[in-house]
Design a protein around this motif. Structure first.
Motif, mmCIF file in Angstrom:
data_model
loop_
_atom_site.group_PDB
_atom_site.id
_atom_site.type_symbol
_atom_site.label_atom_id
_atom_site.label_comp_id
_atom_site.label_asym_id
_atom_site.label_seq_id
_atom_site.Cartn_x
_atom_site.Cartn_y
_atom_site.Cartn_z
ATOM 1 N N THR A 49 0.860 -1.185 0.000
ATOM 2 C CA THR A 49 0.000 0.000 0.000
ATOM 3 C C THR A 49 0.899 1.239 0.000
ATOM 4 O O THR A 49 2.048 1.184 0.447
ATOM 5 N N GLN A 98 -3.052 -10.847 -13.635
ATOM 6 C CA GLN A 98 -2.959 -10.040 -12.404
ATOM 7 C C GLN A 98 -1.541 -10.107 -11.854
ATOM 8 O O GLN A 98 -1.212 -9.435 -10.891
ATOM 9 N N HIS A 116 -2.005 -5.332 -12.990
ATOM 10 C CA HIS A 116 -1.431 -4.799 -11.753
ATOM 11 C C HIS A 116 0.026 -4.356 -11.905
ATOM 12 O O HIS A 116 0.758 -4.289 -10.920
ATOM 13 N N VAL A 164 0.397 -1.948 -9.129
ATOM 14 C CA VAL A 164 -0.804 -1.331 -8.556
ATOM 15 C C VAL A 164 -0.954 -1.851 -7.134
ATOM 16 O O VAL A 164 -1.110 -3.055 -6.912
ATOM 17 N N GLU A 168 -5.228 1.389 -4.879
ATOM 18 C CA GLU A 168 -4.933 2.231 -6.042
ATOM 19 C C GLU A 168 -5.781 1.792 -7.241
ATOM 20 O O GLU A 168 -6.178 0.626 -7.340
ATOM 21 N N ASP A 169 -6.007 2.765 -8.156
ATOM 22 C CA ASP A 169 -6.785 2.450 -9.363
ATOM 23 C C ASP A 169 -5.912 1.754 -10.395
ATOM 24 O O ASP A 169 -4.704 2.022 -10.483
ATOM 25 N N LEU A 170 -6.542 0.914 -11.182
ATOM 26 C CA LEU A 170 -5.819 0.307 -12.312
ATOM 27 C C LEU A 170 -5.632 1.365 -13.389
ATOM 28 O O LEU A 170 -6.497 2.233 -13.553
ATOM 29 N N PRO A 171 -4.535 1.304 -14.146
ATOM 30 C CA PRO A 171 -4.373 2.260 -15.257
ATOM 31 C C PRO A 171 -5.545 2.115 -16.235
ATOM 32 O O PRO A 171 -5.870 0.998 -16.657
ATOM 33 N N THR A 172 -6.184 3.245 -16.564
ATOM 34 C CA THR A 172 -7.430 3.209 -17.348
ATOM 35 C C THR A 172 -7.254 2.486 -18.686
ATOM 36 O O THR A 172 -8.084 1.646 -19.059
ATOM 37 N N TRP A 175 -6.964 -1.286 -18.280
ATOM 38 C CA TRP A 175 -8.258 -1.869 -17.900
ATOM 39 C C TRP A 175 -9.188 -1.945 -19.113
ATOM 40 O O TRP A 175 -9.844 -2.960 -19.360
ATOM 41 N N LYS A 176 -9.216 -0.864 -19.922
ATOM 42 C CA LYS A 176 -10.091 -0.840 -21.111
ATOM 43 C C LYS A 176 -9.729 -1.956 -22.083
ATOM 44 O O LYS A 176 -10.604 -2.620 -22.624
ATOM 45 N N PRO A 199 -10.846 -4.424 -9.257
ATOM 46 C CA PRO A 199 -11.843 -4.885 -10.236
ATOM 47 C C PRO A 199 -11.395 -6.060 -11.102
ATOM 48 O O PRO A 199 -12.185 -6.566 -11.897
#
Ligand code: NAD
Length: 254
Positions: A49, A98, A116, A164, A168-172, A175-176, A199
């Motif tokens: 973290t 992942q 990740h 990640v 933290e958010d996944l790189p957009t 993820w797309k 997610p």
């Protein structure tokens, strides 16, 4: 096993979604295995973290150096190799992982989507930039748990692993790409994942919602939510070659 092999044989677009379990057969422990090393008394979820890094950067950096060393000593196993062979059969195969190790790439898979991030791409904790070049090899042999992270010369910020962290958010864009692949596949193989880290854990569900068949491969039974799913219980290094070999190496018996 035969039904899963037939699904793959009939598929044109396949997503291979992997978790720590696929690398367990290469000797890299999952987060569900008890750690037996110098890290036995630490909880990975508490080390991974931004807060943990703020509080004790040297401890977190030491943890990742240990993980890098473990991966460097490991080799891809039969499951990673079978996934790479699947892409040689004329089917469109997208690997979404992942994992932060590079065992898919070393087995021969290309274009791997790392949800990740990757162990080998550190970035600056202060300015988030990836340094032009950084060699961590001299830090490979860690004398203990804590190792001070190097700094990015231009801003003097501490380097952190390019992964990640929890919270933290996944790189957009990454993820797309993964979602698009899941929406467009006929079959998704979900290998060695506990399905509890979100997610990422949505990827098999996204494939199901788009009408794909989903095959789970895990050492424990996967609870099924839809008639389009099936669960194979066994080690990835045994099950994946068994269902891929009839098309990758015709003539071999499942
Ligand atoms: P996880 O540790 O939560 O679960 C691993 C799953 O693999 C479990 O369901 C377990 O039953 C199964 N498994 C164990 N050995 C197996 C084998 N030989 N064959 C098939 N299945 C096996 O892992 P996760 O679902 O990937 O999610 C946790 C997070 O852990 C991810 O974010 C990932 O980045 C991280 N992680 C990565 C690595 C790596 O890069 N190799 C290692 C440990 C953890």
């Amino acid at each position: 096993m035969k039904a899963a092999a037939e699904l793959i044989a009939g598929a044109k677009r396949i997503v291979v979604f992997t978790g720590a379990g696929i690398s367990a057969d290469s000797g890299i422990p999952t987060f569900r295995d008890p750690l037996t090393s110098i890290w036995a008394h630490y909880d990975p979820e508490k080390l991974e973290t931004a807060n943990a890094f703020r509080e004790n950067a040297a401890l977190v950096w030491g943890w990742y150096l240990w993980r890098r060393a473990l991966v460097a000593q490991a080799s891809p196993n039969a499951a990673h190799l079978a996934v790479a062979q699947l892409a040689q059969t004329g089917r469109e195969v997208t690997v979404v992982t992942q994992n932060i190790d590079d065992l898919h790439e070393r087995a021969g898979s290309s274009g791997v989507i790392h949800l990740h991030g990757a162990l080998d791409l550190p970035k600056c904790f202060a300015c988030h930039r990836t340094p032009a070049s950084v060699s961590l090899d001299h830090q490979f042999v860690s004398e203990g748990l804590s190792v001070e992270p190097p700094r990015r010369p231009r801003c003097n910020g501490k380097l952190r692993p390019g992964v990640v962290w929890f919270g933290e958010d996944l790189p957009t864009a990454v993820w797309k790409r993964a979602v698009q692949a899941a929406q467009g596949c006929d079959v998704l193989l979900s290998i060695g994942t506990s399905g509890v880290v979100f997610p990422a854990a949505e990827i098999p569900r996204i494939a199901l919602k788009s009408g794909a068949r989903v095959v789970h491969i895990n050492t424990t039974e996967t609870p099924l939510e839809s008639p389009l799913e099936m669960s194979l219980v066994g080690r990835a290094a045994i099950c994946v070659p068994a269902i891929v070999s009839p098309i990758a190496m015709p003539g071999e018996v499942v």
